[in-house]
Design a protein around this motif. Structure first.
Motif, PDB file in Angstrom:
ATOM      1  N   SER A   1       6.090   2.479  -3.725  1.00 12.80           N
ATOM      2  CA  SER A   1       6.358   2.158  -2.322  1.00 12.80           C
ATOM      3  C   SER A   1       5.054   2.210  -1.550  1.00 12.80           C
ATOM      4  CB  SER A   1       7.361   3.141  -1.720  1.00 12.80           C
ATOM      5  OG  SER A   1       7.494   2.909  -0.330  1.00 12.80           O
ATOM      6  N   PHE A   2       4.816   1.187  -0.724  1.00  7.83           N
ATOM      7  CA  PHE A   2       3.605   1.129   0.097  1.00  7.83           C
ATOM      8  C   PHE A   2       3.896   1.442   1.562  1.00  7.83           C
ATOM      9  CE2 PHE A   2       1.729  -2.224  -3.000  1.00  7.83           C
ATOM     10  CZ  PHE A   2       1.364  -1.207  -3.864  1.00  7.83           C
ATOM     11  N   GLU A   3       5.111   1.884   1.859  1.00 12.15           N
ATOM     12  CA  GLU A   3       5.494   2.121   3.247  1.00 12.15           C
ATOM     13  C   GLU A   3       5.096   3.512   3.729  1.00 12.15           C
ATOM     14  OE1 GLU A   3       9.469   0.524   4.328  1.00 12.15           O
ATOM     15  OE2 GLU A   3       9.623   0.080   2.187  1.00 12.15           O
ATOM     16  N   ILE A   4       4.962   4.455   2.798  1.00  6.81           N
ATOM     17  CA  ILE A   4       4.621   5.834   3.150  1.00  6.81           C
ATOM     18  C   ILE A   4       3.222   6.141   2.637  1.00  6.81           C
ATOM     19  CG2 ILE A   4       5.278   8.260   2.900  1.00  6.81           C
ATOM     20  CD1 ILE A   4       8.112   7.356   2.361  1.00  6.81           C
ATOM     21  N   SER A   5       2.455   6.836   3.441  1.00  4.95           N
ATOM     22  CA  SER A   5       1.109   7.252   3.055  1.00  4.95           C
ATOM     23  C   SER A   5       1.134   7.967   1.709  1.00  4.95           C
ATOM     24  CB  SER A   5       0.534   8.173   4.139  1.00  4.95           C
ATOM     25  OG  SER A   5      -0.529   8.940   3.648  1.00  4.95           O
TER      26      SER A   5
ATOM     27  N   TRP B   1      -4.644  -5.613  -5.462  1.00  7.47           N
ATOM     28  CA  TRP B   1      -5.107  -6.514  -4.385  1.00  7.47           C
ATOM     29  C   TRP B   1      -4.167  -6.507  -3.192  1.00  7.47           C
ATOM     30  CZ3 TRP B   1      -9.364  -6.412  -6.547  1.00  7.47           C
ATOM     31  CH2 TRP B   1      -9.571  -6.737  -7.884  1.00  7.47           C
ATOM     32  N   ILE B   2      -3.085  -5.754  -3.264  1.00 12.66           N
ATOM     33  CA  ILE B   2      -2.115  -5.701  -2.162  1.00 12.66           C
ATOM     34  C   ILE B   2      -2.505  -4.581  -1.194  1.00 12.66           C
ATOM     35  CG2 ILE B   2       0.299  -5.304  -1.565  1.00 12.66           C
ATOM     36  CD1 ILE B   2       1.028  -6.411  -4.332  1.00 12.66           C
ATOM     37  N   VAL B   3      -2.578  -4.913   0.080  1.00 11.92           N
ATOM     38  CA  VAL B   3      -2.906  -3.910   1.098  1.00 11.92           C
ATOM     39  C   VAL B   3      -1.644  -3.107   1.392  1.00 11.92           C
ATOM     40  CG1 VAL B   3      -3.825  -3.510   3.406  1.00 11.92           C
ATOM     41  CG2 VAL B   3      -4.586  -5.504   2.091  1.00 11.92           C
ATOM     42  N   PRO B   4      -1.686  -1.777   1.217  1.00 14.21           N
ATOM     43  CA  PRO B   4      -0.495  -0.962   1.493  1.00 14.21           C
ATOM     44  C   PRO B   4       0.036  -1.184   2.903  1.00 14.21           C
ATOM     45  CG  PRO B   4      -2.137   0.340   0.329  1.00 14.21           C
ATOM     46  CD  PRO B   4      -2.795  -0.966   0.680  1.00 14.21           C
ATOM     47  N   THR B   5       1.353  -1.269   3.014  1.00  8.91           N
ATOM     48  CA  THR B   5       1.990  -1.542   4.302  1.00  8.91           C
ATOM     49  C   THR B   5       1.664  -0.474   5.334  1.00  8.91           C
ATOM     50  OG1 THR B   5       3.808  -2.580   3.084  1.00  8.91           O
ATOM     51  CG2 THR B   5       4.201  -2.069   5.395  1.00  8.91           C
ATOM     52  N   PHE B   6       1.570   0.784   4.897  1.00 12.11           N
ATOM     53  CA  PHE B   6       1.316   1.857   5.870  1.00 12.11           C
ATOM     54  C   PHE B   6      -0.071   1.727   6.488  1.00 12.11           C
ATOM     55  CE2 PHE B   6      -0.230   3.797   1.921  1.00 12.11           C
ATOM     56  CZ  PHE B   6      -1.405   4.420   2.310  1.00 12.11           C
ATOM     57  N   LEU B   7      -1.038   1.172   5.746  1.00  7.84           N
ATOM     58  CA  LEU B   7      -2.369   0.952   6.311  1.00  7.84           C
ATOM     59  C   LEU B   7      -2.346  -0.174   7.342  1.00  7.84           C
ATOM     60  CD1 LEU B   7      -4.711   1.267   3.179  1.00  7.84           C
ATOM     61  CD2 LEU B   7      -4.325   2.954   4.985  1.00  7.84           C
ATOM     62  N   ILE B   8      -1.576  -1.225   7.075  1.00  6.29           N
ATOM     63  CA  ILE B   8      -1.459  -2.326   8.046  1.00  6.29           C
ATOM     64  C   ILE B   8      -0.788  -1.826   9.326  1.00  6.29           C
ATOM     65  CG2 ILE B   8      -0.465  -4.609   8.462  1.00  6.29           C
ATOM     66  CD1 ILE B   8      -0.632  -5.130   5.471  1.00  6.29           C
ATOM     67  N   SER B   9       0.220  -0.969   9.175  1.00  2.00           N
ATOM     68  CA  SER B   9       0.879  -0.391  10.351  1.00  2.00           C
ATOM     69  C   SER B   9      -0.104   0.414  11.184  1.00  2.00           C
ATOM     70  CB  SER B   9       2.050   0.493   9.918  1.00  2.00           C
ATOM     71  OG  SER B   9       3.028  -0.254   9.229  1.00  2.00           O
ATOM     72  N   GLN B  10      -0.997   1.133  10.512  1.00  4.04           N
ATOM     73  CA  GLN B  10      -1.998   1.914  11.241  1.00  4.04           C
ATOM     74  C   GLN B  10      -3.007   1.005  11.935  1.00  4.04           C
ATOM     75  OE1 GLN B  10      -2.621   4.959   7.780  1.00  4.04           O
ATOM     76  NE2 GLN B  10      -3.199   6.012   9.659  1.00  4.04           N
ATOM     77  N   VAL B  11      -3.349  -0.108  11.310  1.00  2.00           N
ATOM     78  CA  VAL B  11      -4.247  -1.071  11.961  1.00  2.00           C
ATOM     79  C   VAL B  11      -3.589  -1.621  13.220  1.00  2.00           C
ATOM     80  CG1 VAL B  11      -5.329  -3.346  11.731  1.00  2.00           C
ATOM     81  CG2 VAL B  11      -5.509  -1.696   9.878  1.00  2.00           C
ATOM     82  N   ARG B  12      -2.290  -1.916  13.149  1.00  2.19           N
ATOM     83  CA  ARG B  12      -1.573  -2.404  14.338  1.00  2.19           C
ATOM     84  C   ARG B  12      -1.622  -1.370  15.467  1.00  2.19           C
ATOM     85  NH1 ARG B  12       1.475  -6.962  13.427  1.00  2.19           N
ATOM     86  NH2 ARG B  12       2.053  -7.451  11.275  1.00  2.19           N
ATOM     87  N   LYS B  13      -1.370  -0.115  15.116  1.00  2.00           N
ATOM     88  CA  LYS B  13      -1.413   0.943  16.132  1.00  2.00           C
ATOM     89  C   LYS B  13      -2.826   1.096  16.698  1.00  2.00           C
ATOM     90  CE  LYS B  13       2.318   3.598  13.969  1.00  2.00           C
ATOM     91  NZ  LYS B  13       2.659   4.854  13.235  1.00  2.00           N
ATOM     92  N   MET B  14      -3.811   0.954  15.820  1.00  4.99           N
ATOM     93  CA  MET B  14      -5.202   1.069  16.246  1.00  4.99           C
ATOM     94  C   MET B  14      -5.553  -0.043  17.237  1.00  4.99           C
ATOM     95  SD  MET B  14      -8.430   1.434  13.675  1.00  4.99           S
ATOM     96  CE  MET B  14     -10.116   1.639  14.291  1.00  4.99           C
ATOM     97  N   ASN B  15      -5.113  -1.267  16.934  1.00  3.88           N
ATOM     98  CA  ASN B  15      -5.379  -2.389  17.836  1.00  3.88           C
ATOM     99  C   ASN B  15      -4.613  -2.247  19.143  1.00  3.88           C
ATOM    100  OD1 ASN B  15      -7.098  -3.613  15.987  1.00  3.88           O
ATOM    101  ND2 ASN B  15      -5.477  -4.849  15.063  1.00  3.88           N
ATOM    102  N   ASP B  16      -3.375  -1.757  19.069  1.00  2.00           N
ATOM    103  CA  ASP B  16      -2.593  -1.515  20.294  1.00  2.00           C
ATOM    104  C   ASP B  16      -3.289  -0.492  21.178  1.00  2.00           C
ATOM    105  OD1 ASP B  16      -0.442  -3.263  20.158  1.00  2.00           O
ATOM    106  OD2 ASP B  16       0.725  -1.933  18.862  1.00  2.00           O
ATOM    107  N   ALA B  17      -3.784   0.580  20.558  1.00  3.48           N
ATOM    108  CA  ALA B  17      -4.468   1.617  21.329  1.00  3.48           C
ATOM    109  C   ALA B  17      -5.728   1.070  21.983  1.00  3.48           C
ATOM    110  CB  ALA B  17      -4.815   2.794  20.412  1.00  3.48           C
TER     111      ALA B  17
END
Length: 668
Positions: A232-236, A523-539
């Motif tokens: 699972s890539f949803e949890i750190s 080669w797959i970017v974990p989903t939890f890292l993409i979620s953190q990037v979204r939060k980082m950009n929102d902030a």
């Protein structure tokens, strides 16, 4: 019983290349022999076997977990290919010692390691003391274990700086918003830190720090098929370690086996956001992925009770011209002038293509060496004729082409998997027993690689996968290929190169085996890292908005512009009466360039592509265009994101309502 003698035996066997340092009684058996003839494998094989017997003297007993399981945990006959390849490498490089640049690994001064780590994860603001938006945005997105990892490194840095009295540093309590009575990270266990930086009151945790042996080894019968596990890539990764039950013990008598069936198969549990590969994100977002990956890798190792070690190296210039021994970035810069968008050096692509076209079914490909003199001559000819495209590739024999490929990889000024993280690669095998955890650490390390290294590594591993797929004809198993490629990929240069190669032989081979077998996952970017990037950009967006609100002139200008722009949009909104959950998709390359689409819980990206195909189908040419185009999410809290066809669009829409949706060709 702890293995105490295997290290000395290993070094004794390896110093066949330095006879003066061998003890009596061993020197004669391992003295260098005359150069091999055109069939060097047959002549050197007995010596390889004798080396492996010495290496495996202690392997009948299970290795102690705290030591390297590199040499003591492999089968006695499984290392022959590795040492024969080492001999071939030495033969091919004897006359090129003057041209090669040695990478001198430097030990960092006290406090420098933590300072460099903070800079590498994008938190240089903590060192400089400046209030930078990116640093604050990054800190606001961290998970509990990630925040603890940052806190630990910053604590160490500040304590060291205070001892040295270099300059005033910010207190960790000012950064994480904790009070004077809260414990430091060094007192374990740490009270969890939330993603907003507020530390919770100290209480008995529901999890505890556990050592590496406390994880379940995948159970399987040696004669059965590989076991399938779920990823699972949803949890750190570091957060998921905390909830593993104590009773899942690793059996210490397990040994590293060369059979592919010893490795489990993994099935990725797809989220509703689909899967995202490294080439599907913008360069700016991938930069943030690297920051977060290093923080996550550090937290992951901390949770396992393992120290994350990194090397420091001087910058290596490499050759200024030519093709071999030239940095990947320089080769790409030159190639992109001819072919814009090139991600893998053209010479590397050509060598791989040559072997794919004619060499995949050649028996012993990669293992059976070509002629050293012929390879040297071909190299010189390629260097002279490649740019003019006058070199005759048909003249190259498959084994010589394989030799050129390995030479190209070996002579890169910086190794493909970087000198900096080489200790981390070694540690993930020597200190972690469970393959799933090894894979998670390897996954994060791949995310850390520079773009040029990762793209070249991807091309190489795809080729090696094809070699293994033709095992019945070329007689090259996954283990055989790993044995041959390992000493070329994990190159040690410097005064202690021989010792390092010997100590990590089987370890590096196992790493290559993991890289080849699980490459589609890596080669797959974990989903939890993409979620953190979204939060980082929102902030970052919110911080920018707050700053603009303090500027009266900007506020007046924005108010005027908003009034001008909103009037026609409101009229259009009322006329069309677009309901919630409707997106407007743009397709500039289609005859119908825009379309409003109502989303529901089952709408996928591929459904939108199919809708455009139906509206724009005018023949086979349009059909071909459709096949190479993808739906992209652009703007809002993401730079650019090429969506998986299986992505559920309503979920992405809710996570980024300000995005634009564009159908265009995929850039990877």
């Amino acid at each position: 019983m702890e293995i105490k003698d295997s290290g000395s035996v290993v070094l004794t066997a390896y110093h066949s290349y330095t006879p003066s340092r061998l003890p009596s009684g061993v020197e004669q058996s391992f003295a260098p022999e005359s150069p091999p003839s055109r069939s060097p494998l047959r002549k050197s094989l007995p010596r390889c076997q004798r080396i492996n017997r010495m290496l495996s003297n202690e392997s009948l007993r299970p290795p102690v977990y705290s030591r390297s399981n590199s040499q003591a945990s492999v089968d006695s006959t499984s290392m022959e290919d590795f040492w024969c390849e080492v001999e071939n490498i030495k033969e091919n490089t004897e006359d090129r010692q003057d041209e090669q640049t040695l990478l001198e690994i430097k030990l960092p001064d006290e406090g420098e390691l933590e300072a460099e780590w903070l800079q590498d994860v994008g938190l240089s603001t903590l060192i400089s003391g400046s209030e930078e938006e990116d640093g604050e945005a990054l800190l606001s997105t961290l998970t509990r274990t990630q925040a603890a990892a940052v806190q630990k490194r910053y604590n160490t840095y500040t304590q060291t700086m205070r001892k040295k009295n270099k300059h005033t540093v910010r207190d960790v309590r000012d950064i994480f918003g904790i009070n004077d009575t809260s414990p430091t990270f060094e007192a374990m266990p740490v009270s969890p830190v939330l993603t907003n930086g507020i530390q919770l009151p100290v209480q008995k945790p529901g999890w505890e720090m556990v050592s590496s042996p406390s994880y379940r080894k995948c159970e399987f019968d040696k004669d059965s098929q590989s076991v399938t596990e779920e990823l699972s890539f949803e949890i750190s990764f570091s957060e998921s370690i905390m909830v593993i039950p104590k009773h899942r013990e690793w059996h210490k008598n397990q040994r590293l086996k060369k059979d592919e069936s010893a490795l489990p198969n993994f099935v990725i549990r797809k989220s509703r956001y689909g899967l995202t590969e490294v080439g599907d994100l913008s360069l700016d977002d991938m930069k943030k992925i690297r920051y977060l990956s290093l923080i996550e890798l550090t937290a992951f190792y901390d949770a396992l009770g393992i120290e994350l070690k990194r090397n420091r190296t001087e910058r290596v210039k490499g050759r200024e011209g030519g093709l071999f021994g030239v940095p990947l970035t320089v080769l790409l810069e030159n190639d992109q002038k001819k072919m814009p968008g090139t991600k893998v050096p053209l010479i590397f692509q050509k060598l791989l293509l040559k072997l794919e076209e004619t060499g995949l079914e050649t028996e012993g490909i990669l293992r059976v060496p070509g002629s050293a003199s012929r390879v040297k001559s071909l190299r010189q000819e390629i260097e002279a004729k490649f740019d003019e495209d006058t070199f005759d590739w048909d003249q190259i024999r498959n084994n010589d082409a394989a030799g050129l490929l390995k030479m190209f990889i070996r002579e890169l000024p910086s190794p493909l998997f970087t000198v900096e993280y080489l200790p981390a690669f070694i540690t993930l095998v020597e200190k972690i027993s469970q393959v799933k955890l090894q894979l998670q650490a390897l996954h994060l390390l791949i995310m850390l690689l520079p773009d040029a290294c990762r793209d070249a590594a991807k091309a190489l591993l795809q080729f090696l996968k094809k070699v293994v797929a033709n095992e019945k004809k070329n007689k090259m198993t996954l283990w055989n290929v790993s044995m041959i490629v390992a000493p070329n990929l994990f190159v040690y240069k410097g005064k202690r190169a021989n010792q390092e190669e010997m100590l990590t032989a089987a370890t590096t081979a196992h790493i290559v085996r993991l890289l080849i077998k699980y490459q589609d996952i890596l080669w797959i970017v974990p989903t939890f890292l993409i979620s953190q990037v979204r939060k980082m950009n929102d902030a970052a967006i919110n911080n920018t908005k707050r700053q603009l609100m303090f500027d009266k002139g900007v506020r007046r200008l924005l108010r005027r512009k908003t009034m001008e722009r909103e009037r026609p949009e409101r009229t259009e909104f009322l006329q069309s009466d677009i309901p919630e959950g409707v997106i407007r998709v743009h397709a500039p390359l289609h005859s119908k360039v825009s379309m409003a689409i109502q989303l529901n819980n089952q709408t996928k990206a591929k459904d939108i592509l199919a809708r455009f195909y139906c509206e724009n189908s005018h023949g086979s040419s349009e059909n071909m265009k459709m096949q190479i185009q993808s739906l992209h999410e652009i703007g809002g809290n993401i730079g650019q994101h090429c969506l998986d066809p299986e992505t559920y669009m309503l979920d992405v829409y809710h996570s980024n309502p300000q995005a634009e949706w564009v159908i265009k060709p995929k850039t990877s």
